[in-house]
Design an enzyme around this catalytic site. Structure first.
Site, short mmCIF file in Angstrom:
data_model
loop_
_atom_site.label_atom_id
_atom_site.label_comp_id
_atom_site.label_asym_id
_atom_site.label_seq_id
_atom_site.Cartn_x
_atom_site.Cartn_y
_atom_site.Cartn_z
N LYS A 162 -5.53 3.43 -3.03
CA LYS A 162 -4.85 2.82 -1.89
C LYS A 162 -5.78 2.70 -0.68
CE LYS A 162 -0.86 1.97 -3.73
NZ LYS A 162 -0.42 0.56 -3.96
N TYR A 173 -4.81 8.39 -6.66
CA TYR A 173 -3.88 7.44 -6.05
C TYR A 173 -4.33 7.09 -4.64
CZ TYR A 173 0.52 5.50 -4.30
OH TYR A 173 1.48 4.68 -3.73
N SER A 208 0.85 -1.18 0.00
CA SER A 208 0.00 0.00 0.00
C SER A 208 0.89 1.24 0.00
CB SER A 208 -0.95 -0.03 1.20
OG SER A 208 -1.82 1.07 1.20
#
Length: 276
Positions: A150, A146, A132
């Site tokens: 995650k 992004y 992660s």
């Protein structure tokens, strides 16, 4: 019997370093990448099988797993490392790039895990490591996509860990991070095919100065992250999350989980609004 690990995204960076690290520890390594024919370093090392796996092509996932089992007899650990970051203004990001961010960072991970689970269930053992980021726990300007990918990966991993624990299969998350960011790589106007939106200029300038204050702080090296992955695989615990990075990064992670929510949000806003 030697243990075997399959790692995605080993053509460079953390993935390649992790492959070398585990091979040096005596493991069999299935080093996967989109273009294995271009690889020149890993193919020369003992105990490493280089093969194709593109997380956006399910057939290559199944093929890589089967080739690994045929070669080494079994797979003990899967490291989902393949991924990338889509940076910039959300409004400026084409829909196909939004989809690709989730295809690679989320759906690709899910497809790889789904494909290997029958093998792990048959063995009644196995460990899944999902790579992660600090962006899976806290956010900063210009990383909305992004961070979203995650955050999704973190939620999926945590819930999946409960499902698989009863089957003897572990799920762990490694969260690398650091404070230094090159703003020229995240400014919306730096992306090919993206037309700058003038309304955002004051914000972009302020965010640029925020990132400039973070320049030069030491990032976690790929070797440090590879060692944490090795610890996560071998420590014999059911620990879910492993954080690796500099003190600033660790402090940000701690602040996100200990500060009152709005206080934390305000602290991030204040860090760039002062430049506007």
């Amino acid at each position: 019997m030697k243990k075997t690990i399959l790692i995605t995204g080993t053509s460079s960076g953390l993935g390649k370093t992790a492959a070398i690290h585990f091979a040096a520890k005596g493991w069999n390594v299935i080093a996967t990448m989109r273009s294995p024919e271009k690889e020149q370093e890993l193919t020369k090392l003992d105990n490493i099988l280089v093969t194709k796996l593109d997380v956006q092509q399910p057939a290559t996932i199944a093929s890589a797993i089967q080739i690994g089992i045929d070669t080494f007899g079994q797979i003990d650990v899967l490291v989902n490392n393949a991924g990338y970051g889509e940076f910039g203004l959300f409004e400026n990001t084409p829909e196909d790039q939004v989809s690709m961010q989730f295809d690679v960072n989320v759906f690709g991970v899910m497809n790889t895990i789904r494909t290997i689970l029958p093998h792990f269930r048959e063995k009644k053992a196995g460990t899944i490591i999902n790579i992660s980021s600090g962006a899976g726990r806290f956010t900063l300007p210009l990383i909305s996509l992004y961070a979203a990918s995650k955050f999704a990966l973190e939620g999926f991993s945590e819930a999946l860990s409960f499902e698989l624990a009863a089957l003897g299969i572990g799920v762990k998350i490694v969260e690398p991070g650091g404070a230094s960011t090159n703003f020229s790589n995240v400014s919306g106007e730096k992306f090919s095919g993206k037309t700058p939106i003038a309304d955002y200029n004051p914000f972009l300038n302020a965010a640029g100065q925020l990132f400039a204050t973070l320049q030069g702080q030491r990032l976690a090296t790929s070797e440090e992250v590879a060692e944490v992955i090795y610890t996560a695989v071998t420590d014999g615990t059911d620990t879910l999350r492993y954080v690796v990075g500099n003190e600033d990064f660790k402090n940000r992670m701690k602040a996100r989980s200990t500060m009152p929510d709005q206080d934390y949000i305000n602290s991030i806003k204040d860090s760039y609004l002062k430049f506007m």
